[in-house]
Design an enzyme around this catalytic site. Structure first.
Site, PDB file in Angstrom:
ATOM      1  N   LYS A  77       0.805  -1.229   0.000  1.00 50.80           N
ATOM      2  CA  LYS A  77       0.000   0.000   0.000  1.00 50.80           C
ATOM      3  C   LYS A  77       0.842   1.285   0.000  1.00 50.80           C
ATOM      4  CE  LYS A  77      -4.319  -0.524   2.066  1.00 50.80           C
ATOM      5  NZ  LYS A  77      -5.221  -0.704   3.213  1.00 50.80           N
ATOM      6  N   ASP A 114      -9.920   3.938   2.049  1.00 51.39           N
ATOM      7  CA  ASP A 114     -10.112   3.324   3.372  1.00 51.39           C
ATOM      8  C   ASP A 114     -10.831   4.276   4.332  1.00 51.39           C
ATOM      9  OD1 ASP A 114      -8.971   0.851   2.822  1.00 51.39           O
ATOM     10  OD2 ASP A 114      -6.956   1.516   3.350  1.00 51.39           O
ATOM     11  N   GLY A 143      -0.849   1.660   9.697  1.00 52.68           N
ATOM     12  CA  GLY A 143      -1.329   2.126   8.400  1.00 52.68           C
ATOM     13  C   GLY A 143      -2.829   2.379   8.398  1.00 52.68           C
ATOM     14  N   ARG A 167       4.904   4.741  20.996  1.00 49.03           N
ATOM     15  CA  ARG A 167       4.410   6.124  21.053  1.00 49.03           C
ATOM     16  C   ARG A 167       4.878   6.968  19.866  1.00 49.03           C
ATOM     17  NH1 ARG A 167       2.829  10.204  25.367  1.00 49.03           N
ATOM     18  NH2 ARG A 167       3.362  12.156  24.332  1.00 49.03           N
TER      19      ARG A 167
HETATM   20  P1  ATR Z   1      -2.265  -1.928   9.853  1.00 45.08           P
HETATM   21  O1  ATR Z   1      -1.914  -1.527   8.447  1.00 45.08           O
HETATM   22  O2  ATR Z   1      -3.306  -3.023   9.930  1.00 45.08           O
HETATM   23  O3  ATR Z   1      -2.608  -0.758  10.695  1.00 45.08           O
HETATM   24  P2  ATR Z   1       0.318  -2.008  11.165  1.00 45.08           P
HETATM   25  O4  ATR Z   1       0.761  -0.790  10.436  1.00 45.08           O
HETATM   26  O5  ATR Z   1       1.262  -3.153  11.341  1.00 45.08           O
HETATM   27  O6  ATR Z   1      -0.954  -2.651  10.441  1.00 45.08           O
HETATM   28  O7  ATR Z   1      -0.257  -1.565  12.592  1.00 45.08           O
HETATM   29  C1  ATR Z   1      -0.699  -2.474  13.564  1.00 45.08           C
HETATM   30  C2  ATR Z   1      -1.185  -1.708  14.810  1.00 45.08           C
HETATM   31  O8  ATR Z   1      -1.509  -2.650  15.826  1.00 45.08           O
HETATM   32  C3  ATR Z   1      -0.132  -0.786  15.396  1.00 45.08           C
HETATM   33  O9  ATR Z   1      -0.791   0.291  16.042  1.00 45.08           O
HETATM   34  C4  ATR Z   1       0.540  -1.711  16.397  1.00 45.08           C
HETATM   35  O10 ATR Z   1       1.258  -1.058  17.412  1.00 45.08           O
HETATM   36  P3  ATR Z   1       2.841  -0.735  17.206  1.00 45.08           P
HETATM   37  O11 ATR Z   1       2.889   0.473  16.301  1.00 45.08           O
HETATM   38  O12 ATR Z   1       3.364  -0.480  18.558  1.00 45.08           O
HETATM   39  O13 ATR Z   1       3.443  -1.970  16.549  1.00 45.08           O
HETATM   40  C5  ATR Z   1      -0.668  -2.397  16.967  1.00 45.08           C
HETATM   41  N1  ATR Z   1      -0.327  -3.658  17.627  1.00 45.08           N
HETATM   42  C6  ATR Z   1      -0.045  -4.846  17.048  1.00 45.08           C
HETATM   43  N2  ATR Z   1       0.227  -5.795  17.988  1.00 45.08           N
HETATM   44  C7  ATR Z   1       0.126  -5.168  19.205  1.00 45.08           C
HETATM   45  C8  ATR Z   1       0.274  -5.582  20.565  1.00 45.08           C
HETATM   46  N3  ATR Z   1       0.585  -6.847  20.887  1.00 45.08           N
HETATM   47  N4  ATR Z   1       0.092  -4.658  21.538  1.00 45.08           N
HETATM   48  C9  ATR Z   1      -0.248  -3.380  21.230  1.00 45.08           C
HETATM   49  N5  ATR Z   1      -0.406  -2.921  19.975  1.00 45.08           N
HETATM   50  C10 ATR Z   1      -0.228  -3.804  18.966  1.00 45.08           C
END
Ligand code: ATR
Length: 284
Positions: A77, A114, A143, A167
Site C-alpha cells: 500500500k 479506506d 497504516g 508512542r
Molecule cells: P495496519 O496496516 O493493519 O494498521 P500495522 O501498520 O502493522 O498494520 O499496525 C498495527 C497496529 O496494531 C499498530 O498500532 C501496532 O502497534 P505498534 O505500532 O506499537 O506496533 C498495533 N499492535 C499490534 N500488535 C500489538 C500488541 N501486541 N500490543 C499493542 N499494539 C499492537
C-alpha cells in the site's frame, strides 16, 4: 496447428485484481464477483499474489494485459505511491493507496478509499453519530489508523486523541496531521477514553489468533460510539465489553465493503450497493 482466435472472439471484459502477498484469504474477489453478477456486468476480479520485488514490473504489465485497475493491500500500500503517475491528496496524506485506476493513456492513478469506507460504515450503522459532539479516541497508529485519522478530521472531529504501543508512531501522526491530535501514553489508554464520544480500535489486537485488546473501559461513556477495524470475529471482545457498558457498537466489516465501492464504480461503471447480501457474501 491451432487456428488463431479471431479478434472478434477475444473478451474485452474489464479485468481488475487485488495485489497483495499473501492474498489467498482476501474477501475482495468474492465481493466484486457478487456485484458483477448482481448488476449483470462483464468483467473479472482476481487475486494477484505479487512479491514486493515484482510490484513495479507487474504494474507495468497489467494495463497492457487488459486490466483497468487494481486494489492494493499488504505489503504494497505504501510502495504503490512511488510507482503511480498521479496520487490523490488524501492518499498522499495517508501515505498509502488501496485503489488504482489504469488510464487509457497508460498512466496509473492512485487513491485511498479506506477513510471513506470507515466513515461510510459508521454512517450506515450509526446514522445518528455526530463526529463533533465530543472528543474521539483512537487506539493504534499503524497504516489503517492513518486513514481513520484523515477521515475523522475531515468529518469534523475537533479533538482526536491517539495512543499507540510505540508512542513514536502516534507522535509522527500528530506531526503530520496537526493540532487537533493529542497523544496519550499507551499506559494511559483508559484515561484517554474519558468523555470520548467516538472510540476506535485500529490495532490488530482482538483478531482471531491474537490477544484481545485489554484496556480499562470504566471511563467509557454509555452511548459513545465504539468501533473496531478488526472484523474476524465480527464481535471482538473489545466491542462486546463496550456494548455491555451501554455503548453503540459498529463492527469493522462494513469498512471493507464500503472501501470497495468507489473502485468498483470507477472500473465497472456502476455504484454497487453495500447491503446485507454483500455482507453475507464477504463473510463467506
Ligand atoms: P495496519 O496496516 O493493519 O494498521 P500495522 O501498520 O502493522 O498494520 O499496525 C498495527 C497496529 O496494531 C499498530 O498500532 C501496532 O502497534 P505498534 O505500532 O506499537 O506496533 C498495533 N499492535 C499490534 N500488535 C500489538 C500488541 N501486541 N500490543 C499493542 N499494539 C499492537
Amino acid at each position: 496447428m491451432q487456428d488463431a482466435v479471431p479478434a472478434s472472439q477475444i473478451s474485452h471484459a474489464p479485468l481488475v485484481g487485488v495485489i497483495g502477498m499473501p492474498i489467498a484469504h482476501s474477501r475482495s474477489p468474492r465481493l466484486h464477483a457478487h456485484w458483477l453478477a448482481r448488476y449483470g456486468l462483464p468483467g473479472h476480479y482476481m487475486p494477484l499474489p505479487v512479491m514486493p520485488e515484482h510490484l513495479a514490473e507487474v504494474l507495468r504489465i497489467l494495463p497492457r494485459a487488459g486490466f483497468v485497475g487494481a486494489n492494493v493491500t499488504i505489503p504494497h500500500k505504501e510502495a504503490v505511491l512511488t510507482l503511480a503517475d498521479t496520487v490523490t491528496d488524501r492518499a498522499a496524506l495517508i501515505g498509502a493507496a488501496n485503489t488504482l485506476i489504469f488510464r487509457p493513456d497508460g498512466k496509473i492513478h492512485a487513491d485511498n478509499t479506506d477513510g471513506y469506507g470507515f466513515i461510510a460504515n459508521l454512517r450506515q450503522h450509526a446514522p445518528d453519530w455526530q463526529p463533533d459532539r465530543g472528543p474521539a479516541a483512537l487506539i493504534g497508529a499503524g497504516g489503517a489508523a492513518r486513514a481513520v485519522v484523515a477521515s475523522l478530521l475531515d468529518s469534523g472531529v475537533r479533538e482526536l486523541r491517539i495512543a499507540n504501543r510505540t508512542r513514536l508512531r502516534a507522535e509522527q501522526i500528530k506531526a503530520e496531521f496537526g493540532a487537533r491530535l493529542v497523544v496519550y501514553d499507551w499506559a494511559q489508554v483508559g484515561h484517554m477514553l474519558e468523555g470520548a464520544t467516538t472510540v476506535v480500535n485500529a490495532t490488530s489486537l482482538g483478531m482471531e489468533g491474537k490477544q484481545p485488546l485489554r484496556v480499562p473501559l470504566d471511563a467509557l461513556l454509555p452511548g459513545a460510539l465504539v468501533t473496531d477495524l478488526v472484523y474476524t470475529p465480527l464481535m471482538t471482545p473489545f466491542l462486546a465489553e463496550a456494548q455491555a457498558r451501554g455503548c453503540q457498537v459498529v463492527d469493522g466489516l462494513g469498512m471493507l465493503l464500503h472501501q470497495a465501492a468507489p473502485g468498483f464504480e470507477r472500473w465497472f461503471g456502476q455504484r454497487p450497493e453495500v447491503d446485507d447480501e454483500a455482507r453475507r457474501i464477504a463473510l463467506g
